[in-house]
Write an enzyme that holds these catalytic residues in place. Sequence first.
Site, PDB file in Angstrom:
ATOM      1  N   ARG A 341       0.805  -1.227   0.000  1.00  0.00           N
ATOM      2  CA  ARG A 341       0.000   0.000   0.000  1.00  0.00           C
ATOM      3  C   ARG A 341       0.831   1.267   0.000  1.00  0.00           C
ATOM      4  O   ARG A 341       0.472   2.247  -0.651  1.00  0.00           O
ATOM      5  CB  ARG A 341      -0.890  -0.005   1.239  1.00  0.00           C
ATOM      6  CG  ARG A 341      -1.906  -1.091   1.162  1.00  0.00           C
ATOM      7  CD  ARG A 341      -2.699  -1.222   2.430  1.00  0.00           C
ATOM      8  NE  ARG A 341      -3.674  -2.281   2.219  1.00  0.00           N
ATOM      9  CZ  ARG A 341      -4.530  -2.693   3.125  1.00  0.00           C
ATOM     10  NH1 ARG A 341      -4.530  -2.157   4.325  1.00  0.00           N
ATOM     11  NH2 ARG A 341      -5.388  -3.649   2.855  1.00  0.00           N
ATOM     12  N   HIS A 412      -5.953   5.221   6.522  1.00  0.00           N
ATOM     13  CA  HIS A 412      -6.694   3.976   6.672  1.00  0.00           C
ATOM     14  C   HIS A 412      -6.393   3.216   7.964  1.00  0.00           C
ATOM     15  O   HIS A 412      -7.266   2.599   8.548  1.00  0.00           O
ATOM     16  CB  HIS A 412      -6.343   3.088   5.475  1.00  0.00           C
ATOM     17  CG  HIS A 412      -7.011   1.751   5.483  1.00  0.00           C
ATOM     18  ND1 HIS A 412      -8.369   1.609   5.353  1.00  0.00           N
ATOM     19  CD2 HIS A 412      -6.517   0.499   5.594  1.00  0.00           C
ATOM     20  CE1 HIS A 412      -8.682   0.325   5.389  1.00  0.00           C
ATOM     21  NE2 HIS A 412      -7.580  -0.363   5.555  1.00  0.00           N
TER      22      HIS A 412
HETATM   23  C1  LIG Z   1     -12.871   0.242   5.678  1.00  0.00           C
HETATM   24  C2  LIG Z   1     -11.857  -0.685   6.270  1.00  0.00           C
HETATM   25  C3  LIG Z   1     -11.659  -1.937   5.721  1.00  0.00           C
HETATM   26  C4  LIG Z   1     -10.709  -2.796   6.253  1.00  0.00           C
HETATM   27  N1  LIG Z   1     -10.523  -4.032   5.680  1.00  0.00           N
HETATM   28  C5  LIG Z   1      -9.606  -4.868   6.215  1.00  0.00           C
HETATM   29  C6  LIG Z   1      -9.414  -6.173   5.662  1.00  0.00           C
HETATM   30  O1  LIG Z   1     -10.066  -6.569   4.696  1.00  0.00           O
HETATM   31  N2  LIG Z   1      -8.498  -6.972   6.244  1.00  0.00           N
HETATM   32  C7  LIG Z   1      -7.749  -6.586   7.324  1.00  0.00           C
HETATM   33  O2  LIG Z   1      -6.949  -7.372   7.806  1.00  0.00           O
HETATM   34  N3  LIG Z   1      -7.946  -5.373   7.878  1.00  0.00           N
HETATM   35  C8  LIG Z   1      -8.847  -4.502   7.357  1.00  0.00           C
HETATM   36  N4  LIG Z   1      -9.026  -3.271   7.920  1.00  0.00           N
HETATM   37  C9  LIG Z   1      -8.365  -2.966   9.210  1.00  0.00           C
HETATM   38  C10 LIG Z   1      -9.129  -3.653  10.342  1.00  0.00           C
HETATM   39  O3  LIG Z   1     -10.506  -3.602  10.087  1.00  0.00           O
HETATM   40  C11 LIG Z   1      -8.868  -3.016  11.702  1.00  0.00           C
HETATM   41  O4  LIG Z   1      -7.517  -2.791  11.891  1.00  0.00           O
HETATM   42  C12 LIG Z   1      -9.353  -3.959  12.799  1.00  0.00           C
HETATM   43  O5  LIG Z   1     -10.682  -4.354  12.559  1.00  0.00           O
HETATM   44  C13 LIG Z   1      -9.234  -3.326  14.169  1.00  0.00           C
HETATM   45  O6  LIG Z   1      -9.800  -4.203  15.101  1.00  0.00           O
HETATM   46  P1  LIG Z   1      -9.701  -3.925  16.650  1.00  0.00           P
HETATM   47  O7  LIG Z   1     -10.440  -5.015  17.325  1.00  0.00           O
HETATM   48  O8  LIG Z   1      -8.287  -3.688  17.034  1.00  0.00           O
HETATM   49  O9  LIG Z   1     -10.458  -2.517  16.864  1.00  0.00           O
HETATM   50  P2  LIG Z   1     -11.964  -2.018  16.425  1.00  0.00           P
HETATM   51  O10 LIG Z   1     -12.683  -2.988  15.576  1.00  0.00           O
HETATM   52  O11 LIG Z   1     -11.762  -0.629  15.929  1.00  0.00           O
HETATM   53  O12 LIG Z   1     -12.719  -1.988  17.786  1.00  0.00           O
HETATM   54  C14 LIG Z   1     -12.476  -1.010  18.762  1.00  0.00           C
HETATM   55  C15 LIG Z   1     -13.405  -1.273  19.920  1.00  0.00           C
HETATM   56  O13 LIG Z   1     -12.990  -0.477  21.012  1.00  0.00           O
HETATM   57  C16 LIG Z   1     -14.095   0.212  21.555  1.00  0.00           C
HETATM   58  N5  LIG Z   1     -13.578   1.449  22.129  1.00  0.00           N
HETATM   59  C17 LIG Z   1     -12.648   2.298  21.624  1.00  0.00           C
HETATM   60  N6  LIG Z   1     -12.398   3.284  22.485  1.00  0.00           N
HETATM   61  C18 LIG Z   1     -13.181   3.065  23.567  1.00  0.00           C
HETATM   62  C19 LIG Z   1     -13.365   3.741  24.786  1.00  0.00           C
HETATM   63  N7  LIG Z   1     -12.686   4.834  25.084  1.00  0.00           N
HETATM   64  N8  LIG Z   1     -14.281   3.234  25.648  1.00  0.00           N
HETATM   65  C20 LIG Z   1     -14.985   2.103  25.370  1.00  0.00           C
HETATM   66  N9  LIG Z   1     -14.822   1.423  24.229  1.00  0.00           N
HETATM   67  C21 LIG Z   1     -13.936   1.892  23.348  1.00  0.00           C
HETATM   68  C22 LIG Z   1     -15.061   0.404  20.407  1.00  0.00           C
HETATM   69  O14 LIG Z   1     -16.354   0.584  20.894  1.00  0.00           O
HETATM   70  C23 LIG Z   1     -14.870  -0.920  19.662  1.00  0.00           C
HETATM   71  O15 LIG Z   1     -15.679  -1.891  20.259  1.00  0.00           O
HETATM   72  C24 LIG Z   1      -9.950  -2.395   7.370  1.00  0.00           C
HETATM   73  C25 LIG Z   1     -10.141  -1.130   7.929  1.00  0.00           C
HETATM   74  C26 LIG Z   1     -11.061  -0.271   7.359  1.00  0.00           C
HETATM   75  C27 LIG Z   1     -11.182   1.113   7.917  1.00  0.00           C
END
Ligand SMILES: Cc1cc2nc3c(=O)[nH]c(=O)nc-3n(C[C@H](O)[C@H](O)[C@H](O)COP(=O)(O)OP(=O)(O)OC[C@H]3O[C@@H](n4cnc5c(N)ncnc54)[C@H](O)[C@@H]3O)c2cc1C
Length: 646
Positions: A341, A412
């Site tokens: 990317r 992103h």
């Molecule tokens: C449009 C898009 C498409 C993508 N496609 C891909 C893909 O195809 N393959 C891939 O590998 N990655 C992809 N990514 C990246 C990937 O989706 C993310 O990096 C990943 O889902 C993050 O997961 P996570 O569990 O770390 O956080 P998130 O899914 O962002 O979850 C964060 C959680 O924390 C909670 N939270 C945050 N702050 C607080 C707070 N202060 N108090 C209480 N709760 C809080 C939120 O409510 C949420 O539940 C994509 C990203 C985007 C933007």
Amino acid sequence: MNTVNLFTEGEPIQDTRAPEGPVEQRWDKRRFGGKLVNPANRRKLSVIVVGTGLAGGSAAATLGELGYHVKSFCYQDSPRRAHSIAAQGGINAAKNYRNDGDSIQRLFYDTVKGGDYRSRESNVYRLAQVSVEIIDQCVAQGVPFAREYGGLLDTRSFGGVQVSRTFYARGQTGQQLLLGAYQALERQVAAGTVEMFTRHEMLELIIVDGAARGIVARDMVTGEIETHTADAVVLASGGYGNVFFLSTNAKGCNVTATWRAHRKGALFANPCYTQIHPTCIPQSGDHQSKLTLMSESLRNDGRVWVPVAKGDKRDPREIPEDERDYYLERIYPSFGNLVPRDIASRAAKNVCDEGRGVGPGGLGVYLDFADAIQRLGRKAVADKYGNLFEMYERITGEDPFEVPMRIYPAVHYTMGGLWVDYDLQSTIPGLFVIGEANFSDHGANRLGASALMQGLADGYFVLPNTISDYLAKGPFPKVGDDHEAVVEARESVTGRIERLLSIDGDRTPDSFHRELGALMWEYCGMERTDEGLRKAIDRIRELREEFWTRVKVPGENEELNQALEKAGRIADFFELAELMCIDALHRTESCGGHFRAESQTPDGEALRDDEHFAYVAAWEYTGDAPVLHKENLEYENVKMVQRSYK
Ligand SMILES: Cc1cc2nc3c(=O)[nH]c(=O)nc-3n(C[C@H](O)[C@H](O)[C@H](O)COP(=O)(O)OP(=O)(O)OC[C@H]3O[C@@H](n4cnc5c(N)ncnc54)[C@H](O)[C@@H]3O)c2cc1C
């Protein structure tokens, strides 16, 4: 470089948790070396998990299944609305189902190379090992991965690799994986091991005797400020790309959970490493508050091009082959449209800077499916990418079956995050950080489809093992609501809310956010310079002062108040933005997504400086100039070379 007064340098930092010895044996050794908690004792121990995305949801479900008492928090109305649901393209795993030369070693190598040699070998190797278990876990849960005609799981390719290792569920892989984690989580909620707190926002970390023992959270519906204590805290709060205001992230994504922990002593690593994704729908005007991703999977079949001639305004279908420049295929013949990317984004910027961009303002390049439609047929293309094409048409009014898509890079993903050791523990004992919220596995550039892999690896497999070594030190003394650390944390939250509500100025929180985001995009975005970053730091400081005197937050705390929520998050974004610029300024090399204009090869590629910068920059909060702690990166299994995808 004169960075006097901007930061000071402290003692180096080291990961002491990864065992010595061959990299492929380290995870086994660590699991065997770590202490276990017997099932009866687990029931007496409690863990707070902030976040219900793929990382937090899978962790809370697994810890609940193990028998710990878990409190799970998210700010959405349902855990299954976490930002992970937006993930489109797929999830990597070294299964080698295609028999195309894939292996754990190759996934490890691709990830280290893709990250431009700025990630930790032990962690990345473990990620590659665990990747194969994730797919089995999710299939067992019933996640409907795409299958080939014969019934076997299908795969496709993502950027920066030459094998086909990405498992997918059309363009909704995140949604399907999150439903898998969600049902596992709900099962534990029903079983009574997990207590769910939706519409709760963590606003402070509680530290008792140097260890993380709880959080302060605001009930976003009633405004009540609550304190929750536990024996350990896990942050799975996602990334901070929204510091740029415009990004592909969900609007709610923010840095508050990790930033609050940073202010309480957790080091923040590599904050300047931001991923700019090459295939997003170009911005259409100033009214916009969000950008839309077009999955990288589209580059499996879509061909990227611009007209050879500057300012060519013809309908793309009227531009003949010999007047098109398929610049990725031309410059990078080995990887073609599937370069990583960072490389694809910079190449798009370069052709647009040359005046060959297409669409309004010349800020776009074509992603063309005409060849694929001719070769595979319209139905096959629709089967693979149907929902993405539909989404594109709904937003732009153009049908990608008829005219090429127009795409442009956008913010992103954030590779930076809280520093963690091999156990995923931060510099605060008892505070673990998983998923996008930590810095660990992707170095200076994340490869596509690796975030879902990391989030689920952390949540299902890594954290549940490593946290037991910490919890085995228990039982921990109970912390009551009247403990001075709890009272102090709660008062700091209420004081901050009162301050925000009392300013009663004349600018909306959003107007500040928009201005901050534009600054960050201009000076700390796709290309960074010494001069620009200094300008940005000065302006961020001025704007932050203005924020604290002019922001207007209407309404009260004791109600649903989105302006208040935003204002608190933006206040933290201001502090983060300054640290991002300091980090980007001090790193005078280019690497991965961090491109310093002063450090490039003669043909415009990122030029690393391994002699001076082969380290993780872990920053300590002081309230004044931050302190830099360096974790040196050593490569025993991969040779550091100049990255080439040619
Ligand atoms: C449009 C898009 C498409 C993508 N496609 C891909 C893909 O195809 N393959 C891939 O590998 N990655 C992809 N990514 C990246 C990937 O989706 C993310 O990096 C990943 O889902 C993050 O997961 P996570 O569990 O770390 O956080 P998130 O899914 O962002 O979850 C964060 C959680 O924390 C909670 N939270 C945050 N702050 C607080 C707070 N202060 N108090 C209480 N709760 C809080 C939120 O409510 C949420 O539940 C994509 C990203 C985007 C933007």
